[in-house]
Design a protein around this motif. Structure first.
Motif, PDB file in Angstrom:
ATOM      1  N   THR A   1       2.422   6.210  -7.107  1.00 44.96           N
ATOM      2  CA  THR A   1       1.427   7.123  -7.669  1.00 44.96           C
ATOM      3  C   THR A   1       1.872   8.566  -7.518  1.00 44.96           C
ATOM      4  OG1 THR A   1      -0.292   5.532  -7.079  1.00 44.96           O
ATOM      5  CG2 THR A   1      -1.014   7.781  -7.574  1.00 44.96           C
ATOM      6  N   THR A   2       2.436   8.890  -6.369  1.00 48.80           N
ATOM      7  CA  THR A   2       2.931  10.251  -6.144  1.00 48.80           C
ATOM      8  C   THR A   2       4.088  10.562  -7.086  1.00 48.80           C
ATOM      9  OG1 THR A   2       2.288  10.058  -3.826  1.00 48.80           O
ATOM     10  CG2 THR A   2       3.771  11.838  -4.388  1.00 48.80           C
TER      11      THR A   2
ATOM     12  N   GLY B   1       0.811  -1.216   0.000  1.00 53.18           N
ATOM     13  CA  GLY B   1       0.000   0.000   0.000  1.00 53.18           C
ATOM     14  C   GLY B   1       0.842   1.263   0.000  1.00 53.18           C
ATOM     15  N   LEU B   2       1.867   1.284   0.849  1.00 54.71           N
ATOM     16  CA  LEU B   2       2.720   2.468   0.911  1.00 54.71           C
ATOM     17  C   LEU B   2       3.542   2.640  -0.365  1.00 54.71           C
ATOM     18  CD1 LEU B   2       3.880   2.369   4.627  1.00 54.71           C
ATOM     19  CD2 LEU B   2       2.267   3.948   3.570  1.00 54.71           C
TER      20      LEU B   2
ATOM     21  N   ALA C   1       6.145   8.300   3.095  1.00 55.92           N
ATOM     22  CA  ALA C   1       5.413   7.054   2.832  1.00 55.92           C
ATOM     23  C   ALA C   1       6.371   5.887   2.692  1.00 55.92           C
ATOM     24  CB  ALA C   1       4.556   7.184   1.577  1.00 55.92           C
ATOM     25  N   GLN C   2       7.581   6.154   2.275  1.00 61.50           N
ATOM     26  CA  GLN C   2       8.553   5.086   2.079  1.00 61.50           C
ATOM     27  C   GLN C   2       9.341   4.773   3.351  1.00 61.50           C
ATOM     28  OE1 GLN C   2       7.951   3.566  -0.676  1.00 61.50           O
ATOM     29  NE2 GLN C   2       9.565   2.128  -0.311  1.00 61.50           N
TER      30      GLN C   2
ATOM     31  N   CYS D   1       2.484   1.714  -3.293  1.00 58.31           N
ATOM     32  CA  CYS D   1       1.511   2.223  -4.274  1.00 58.31           C
ATOM     33  C   CYS D   1       1.341   3.734  -4.120  1.00 58.31           C
ATOM     34  CB  CYS D   1       0.173   1.519  -4.115  1.00 58.31           C
ATOM     35  SG  CYS D   1       0.146  -0.139  -4.807  1.00 58.31           S
ATOM     36  N   VAL D   2       1.268   4.203  -2.878  1.00 56.93           N
ATOM     37  CA  VAL D   2       1.170   5.650  -2.634  1.00 56.93           C
ATOM     38  C   VAL D   2       2.407   6.349  -3.187  1.00 56.93           C
ATOM     39  CG1 VAL D   2       1.188   7.412  -0.816  1.00 56.93           C
ATOM     40  CG2 VAL D   2      -0.355   5.470  -0.632  1.00 56.93           C
ATOM     41  N   THR D   3       3.567   5.790  -2.908  1.00 57.89           N
ATOM     42  CA  THR D   3       4.818   6.391  -3.382  1.00 57.89           C
ATOM     43  C   THR D   3       4.893   6.391  -4.900  1.00 57.89           C
ATOM     44  OG1 THR D   3       5.922   5.640  -1.378  1.00 57.89           O
ATOM     45  CG2 THR D   3       7.326   6.257  -3.217  1.00 57.89           C
TER      46      THR D   3
ATOM     47  N   ILE E   1       5.304  13.545   0.775  1.00 61.18           N
ATOM     48  CA  ILE E   1       4.499  12.318   0.756  1.00 61.18           C
ATOM     49  C   ILE E   1       5.358  11.135   0.341  1.00 61.18           C
ATOM     50  CG2 ILE E   1       2.623  11.142  -0.454  1.00 61.18           C
ATOM     51  CD1 ILE E   1       1.158  13.860  -0.490  1.00 61.18           C
TER      52      ILE E   1
ATOM     53  N   PHE F   1       0.215  13.737   8.192  1.00 64.24           N
ATOM     54  CA  PHE F   1       0.705  12.581   7.444  1.00 64.24           C
ATOM     55  C   PHE F   1       2.122  12.221   7.883  1.00 64.24           C
ATOM     56  CE2 PHE F   1       2.997  10.842   3.772  1.00 64.24           C
ATOM     57  CZ  PHE F   1       2.240   9.700   3.538  1.00 64.24           C
TER      58      PHE F   1
END
Length: 171
Positions: free
Chosen positions: A30-31, A23-24, A70-71, A26-28, A66, A145
Motif C-alpha cells: 500500500t505504501t 499484514g506487513l 515494515a519489510q 500489505c502495509v509495504t 515505512i 514505528f
C-alpha cells in the motif's frame, strides 16, 4: 478465493508468522502504491501545471522509511539477508551451525539495542514537539514505528536463529 486460503497457498511461513508477513507486506504494498501515485502526481504537476505537490519530498522520505522497516521483519524471518559463506567449507558442520546461532543472537541483540535507542529518541522527539520542515508532521511517530519494527526484527531473528539451530540438529 477466501483470504485464509490465499495466504495458505502463497505464504510458506508457519503459524502467526504467516499472518504477520501478510499484514506487513500489505502495509509495504500500500505504501509503495501511494508512493508511486504521489510521484506520478508530483511529476505531472511539475511538467503540466508548473507546480509540484507541497511536501512531496517529506512524504516520500516517510513512505520510504515505512516501506523499508515494515519489510525488515519479514526478510529477517525468512532468512533473506545477505550471507557470506566463503569459509564454511573449511569449518566443520557443527562449528558453522554454532557460528550461525551466534550471529543470529548478535544480530538480534543489535536490533534490540537499536530499538531501545529509537524508543528513547521517539519519546524525546514527541516531548520536544519535533516536526518535519514543511508539513509539520511529528517525527516521533515515524521513529516509534522504526523502533517497533526493530523490536520485531530482534524477536524474529532470535526465533529464526533458534529454529535454524534446532533444524540443523535434526539433520
Amino acid at each position: 478465493m477466501a483470504l485464509s486460503q490465499f495466504i495458505a497457498e502463497h505464504y510458506p511461513d508457519k503459524g502467526p508468522a504467516k499472518w504477520l508477513a501478510f499484514g506487513l507486506e500489505c502495509v509495504t504494498a500500500t505504501t509503495l502504491l501511494a508512493l508511486m501515485l504521489l510521484t506520478c502526481a508530483d511529476v505531472a504537476g511539475r511538467y503540466f501545471f508548473s507546480n509540484s505537490i507541497n511536501g512531496a519530498v517529506e512524504i516520500t522520505e516517510v513512505m520510504l522509511a515505512i516501506m523499508v522497516f515494515a519489510q525488515m521483519p519479514v526478510i529477517t524471518w525468512r532468512g533473506g539477508h545477505v550471507i557470506v559463506d566463503l569459509l564454511d567449507r573449511l569449518y566443520g558442520h557443527l562449528l558453522v551451525k554454532l557460528l550461525a546461532l551466534f550471529s543470529a543472537l548478535l544480530i538480534s541483540a543489535a536490533f534490540y539495542f537499536v530499538a531501545e535507542r529509537m524508543i528513547y529518541l521517539a519519546s524525546r522527539s514527541l516531548r520536544r514537539g519535533v516536526v518535519t520542515e514543511y508539513l509539520e508532521f511529528p517525527v516521533g511517530y515515524i521513529v516509534q514505528f522504526i523502533a517497533v519494527m526493530s523490536y520485531l526484527c530482534a524477536a524474529t531473528m532470535i526465533t529464526y536463529g533458534v529454529y535454524r539451530a534446532i533444524k540443523s540438529q535434526k539433520e
